[in-house]
Write a protein that holds these residues in place. Sequence first.
Motif, mmCIF file in Angstrom:
data_model
loop_
_atom_site.group_PDB
_atom_site.id
_atom_site.type_symbol
_atom_site.label_atom_id
_atom_site.label_comp_id
_atom_site.label_asym_id
_atom_site.label_seq_id
_atom_site.Cartn_x
_atom_site.Cartn_y
_atom_site.Cartn_z
ATOM 1 N N ASP A 1 0.548 -1.139 0.024
ATOM 2 C CA ASP A 1 0.201 0.045 0.079
ATOM 3 C C ASP A 1 0.284 0.953 -0.094
ATOM 4 O OD1 ASP A 1 -2.351 -1.154 -0.152
ATOM 5 O OD2 ASP A 1 -2.862 -1.714 1.895
ATOM 6 N N ALA B 1 0.677 3.741 -2.785
ATOM 7 C CA ALA B 1 0.303 5.854 -2.660
ATOM 8 C C ALA B 1 1.418 6.595 -2.783
ATOM 9 C CB ALA B 1 0.269 5.022 -0.389
ATOM 10 N N ALA C 1 0.812 7.207 -6.455
ATOM 11 C CA ALA C 1 -0.697 7.606 -6.321
ATOM 12 C C ALA C 1 -0.821 9.180 -6.720
ATOM 13 C CB ALA C 1 -1.656 7.481 -5.478
ATOM 14 N N ARG D 1 -0.600 12.305 -8.430
ATOM 15 C CA ARG D 1 -0.899 14.177 -8.331
ATOM 16 C C ARG D 1 -0.216 15.171 -8.939
ATOM 17 N NH1 ARG D 1 -3.668 12.151 -2.394
ATOM 18 N NH2 ARG D 1 -4.751 10.824 -2.974
ATOM 19 N N SER E 1 -7.334 9.274 -8.804
ATOM 20 C CA SER E 1 -6.061 8.503 -7.828
ATOM 21 C C SER E 1 -6.439 7.548 -6.352
ATOM 22 C CB SER E 1 -5.051 9.357 -6.995
ATOM 23 O OG SER E 1 -4.152 9.312 -6.823
ATOM 24 N N VAL E 2 -7.032 7.756 -5.784
ATOM 25 C CA VAL E 2 -7.688 6.270 -5.261
ATOM 26 C C VAL E 2 -7.919 5.386 -5.558
ATOM 27 C CG1 VAL E 2 -8.355 6.488 -2.608
ATOM 28 C CG2 VAL E 2 -7.813 8.592 -3.027
ATOM 29 N N ARG E 3 -8.909 5.291 -6.732
ATOM 30 C CA ARG E 3 -9.385 4.179 -7.166
ATOM 31 C C ARG E 3 -8.614 3.424 -7.741
ATOM 32 N NH1 ARG E 3 -13.856 4.988 -12.315
ATOM 33 N NH2 ARG E 3 -14.726 2.467 -12.479
ATOM 34 N N ARG F 1 -5.307 3.164 -7.227
ATOM 35 C CA ARG F 1 -4.613 2.781 -6.376
ATOM 36 C C ARG F 1 -5.451 1.343 -5.318
ATOM 37 N NH1 ARG F 1 -3.428 6.109 -1.094
ATOM 38 N NH2 ARG F 1 -6.064 4.544 -0.599
ATOM 39 N N ASP F 2 -6.724 1.652 -4.894
ATOM 40 C CA ASP F 2 -7.731 1.145 -4.754
ATOM 41 C C ASP F 2 -7.418 -0.409 -5.394
ATOM 42 O OD1 ASP F 2 -7.452 1.768 -2.694
ATOM 43 O OD2 ASP F 2 -9.371 2.809 -3.067
#
Length: 433
Positions: free
Chosen positions: A146, A150, A153, A157, A167-169, A171-172
């Motif tokens: 993770d 991160a 990610a 940005r 970004s978050v989507r 990465r997950d």
Amino acid sequence: MSGPITAGYAIVYGSVILAQHAIREAHAMKREYGDVVAQLRAREEEIAQNRAAQQAARVERLHLLRREADRQHARIERLRALAGDGAAPAIAAAPAEDDDAAWSNYLRSLEREADALQKGLAQISGDAAERLRAALSADSGARDIDRVLAAYALQRRANAKLGEEDSVRFRDTAARVLGRLDLEEGAAVPVALEALAREIVLAPTVERAEALASELRLAVQRHRDARVAQRAEREEAQRLLAEMPEDAPVPLLRAIERVAAGVERLDASLRRSAHDVLDTAAADRADAEQRAAAYVLEESLRDLGYEVEDIDATLFVGGGIAHFRRPGWDDYYVRLRVDTRERTVNFNVVRARGAEDTAERRRLDALAEDRWCAEFPRLMETLHARGLTLDVTRRLEAGQVPVQIVDGATLPPLHAETDESRPRRSPFARRAP
């Protein structure tokens, strides 16, 4: 009472070879067999344990060195990707040989390169760079991907061309797929898989991210399948190492050790070479145990006080006959016949042709069979303790069939019962097993 006896036999390799060595040493050193065999067994166990420990240490060191090299390699590729250093020279090739000094130097060079890249990232300014350094500060490793995702990610940005809202989507998504990896503690995520995960996080569109995620799922499944196969090969290599003879070729042993360490795969050629050595060793071992069994049989009979004709070392190889007797048995012998095809030993009391067949002679014949019957269990016990096990399959009562009368020329010469001519008794005869 007992007449002819037939028994199946089984030769226990480790025991019969040990007994052969112990009998020879006991005779040579005038020591008791029980003391010698215990000492030899302890010595052999110590040698085997030391050999296994040294081998296990080599395998473990190989495994740890390669795992650390993989970890540093993944770290370098990650830092290069975050720094945007796509033109960097290729990482130096790993040493071709399993030399500790060469591998230690190689690992130090990888660590130096990774540290230099880390310092380069430290020169970047701005809030995003600060968060990037924080994400990398723990040097995540396989179980904490993770943090690395991160960092990717944050890299997204910082790129004005990429939408920050995804970004978050993304990465997950990458984290979820990588979570299916089958990795041991401390192992690095394979560079190729991490590169795919990075591409997902940095994907320009949802469609591209989904396509890459499908590709990553397939790659993860292939990696899992390969891990299962490699785990089975490592276990097979461990078994092969445990079975290899002490004089196995060193290059072959080292190649199998690399498989056991998870460094290389067990291909058909290496497996065939290993089994060729094992087959040859098995044939040599069978010959050695058969010859040892003949020696143990002869010496055990002598240790129990019997007069024994010299037994051919190939008695349990091609079969044959031997005779033995105890002083005081007059003209009676026990004839021993080995059938190697059936793996049986036959014992029966015989006497030389010449005496008239009278009631008195038949009574003496029965007494001779009874006497042998009373002594046979002691011989079975002694041989069993020395690695030659007898399992009685046929036993006739004394007198059920006449004592076999044979040509005297087929019997070994009789000896006068004087102190000088009696068969020697071992100083450990009372403790023959």
